[in-house]
Design an enzyme around this catalytic site. Structure first.
Site, PDB file in Angstrom:
ATOM      1  N   HIS A 119      -3.439  -0.268   2.033  1.00  0.00           N
ATOM      2  CA  HIS A 119      -3.624   0.694   3.109  1.00  0.00           C
ATOM      3  C   HIS A 119      -2.341   1.484   3.410  1.00  0.00           C
ATOM      4  O   HIS A 119      -1.234   0.958   3.340  1.00  0.00           O
ATOM      5  CB  HIS A 119      -4.106  -0.007   4.377  1.00  0.00           C
ATOM      6  N   ASP A 120      -2.517   2.749   3.718  1.00  0.00           N
ATOM      7  CA  ASP A 120      -1.424   3.645   4.127  1.00  0.00           C
ATOM      8  C   ASP A 120      -0.411   3.891   3.021  1.00  0.00           C
ATOM      9  O   ASP A 120       0.672   4.427   3.278  1.00  0.00           O
ATOM     10  CB  ASP A 120      -0.700   3.110   5.374  1.00  0.00           C
ATOM     11  N   GLY A 137       0.392  -2.729   1.656  1.00  0.00           N
ATOM     12  CA  GLY A 137       0.301  -1.600   2.563  1.00  0.00           C
ATOM     13  C   GLY A 137       1.621  -0.880   2.752  1.00  0.00           C
ATOM     14  O   GLY A 137       2.696  -1.450   2.586  1.00  0.00           O
TER      15      GLY A 137
END
Length: 256
Positions: A119-120, A137
């Protein structure tokens, strides 16, 4: 171009010339661009935007919720550019509101089987993730970087442009641009000379980058001291600027 056995959410948009294989599920708020081919047994969840001429192979999971415990179902995004190849079993998660709120993949990348993008994360252009390479992430991966098989990257790390990680590397620090690393934990080994040659860097530019590498890793200098020298060197050899920028942007410290 859409197999009748695929399941497409009414809110999804699929370009007229895109192809969707059987038993694939396209969720709500997914947008798939022109020429993109999605094989069978793929799951794509939104909000996700996928550009043109991508190829997504079977059993990939694209745009799924992050397992980050901070995530509480907010409408975060995944944005994928053009001309990417996403091979079997690849997993790519959307972002979290605690960071930028979206995961971003650029253009012309190759993600081999079972690679993972957390994520991100932000992945540039022309990168290669070999089988089972995984980034946690908040990781940033620069253009033309290559992550060899089973490379593991800790959250918030940055992998510089034109860098190379050896097979099974474990990274908890940033990798500067142009640098080859290997090991558990990963250590700097040399400049990614072969990669630079393949991308058309001149012999003069490669020699200058190798000298800059020695400033960072062979002269016993602190990062701040090395940066002073690199800024002087890049006035004559602008290619060194990528190395300088990656050192300046480092928040976790660089591999040593």
């Amino acid at each position: 171009m859409i197999d009748p056995r695929a399941i497409i959410d009414p809110s999804a948009t699929v370009a007229d010339d895109a192809e969707i294989g059987p038993w694939t599920i396209i969720g709500a708020d997914v947008h798939i661009g022109s020429g993109t081919v999605v094989a069978s047994h793929v799951v794509i969840k939104g909000p996700t935007t996928i550009g043109a001429n991508n190829k997504i192979y079977q059993f990939s999971s694209v745009g799924e919720d992050t397992p980050d415990l901070k995530y509480q179902g907010e409408p975060t995004r995944l944005v994928i550019g053009d001309n990417n190849v996403i091979r079997e079993g690849v997993t790519i998660h959307r972002g979290t509101v605690q960071d930028r709120g979206e995961t971003i993949i650029g253009d012309n990348n190759l993600f081999m089987a079972y690679a993972h993008i957390g994520h991100d994360s932000v992945v540039g252009n022309h990168t290669i993730f070999v089988n089972n390479a995984s980034v946690a992430g908040h990781v940033h991966v620069g253009d033309w970087a290559i992550l060899a098989g089973y490379t593991l990257v800790h959250q918030f790390c940055s992998i510089g442009a034109h860098s190379f990680t050896g097979y099974g590397s474990h990274l908890s620090k940033d990798v500067p641009a142009y640098v080859t690393v290997n090991g558990q934990p990963a250590e700097p080994k040399t400049v990614n000379v072969e990669g630079l040659r393949r991308r058309g860097f001149s012999s003069e530019a490669i020699t200058a980058i190798r000298r800059a590498y020695k400033v960072v890793y062979r002269q016993g200098l602190t990062t701040e001291e090395a940066l002073v020298k690199l800024r002087e060197m890049q006035q004559e050899h602008p290619e060194i600027g990528l190395l300088t920028e990656s050192l300046e942007a480092s928040t976790r410290g660089i591999v040593r």
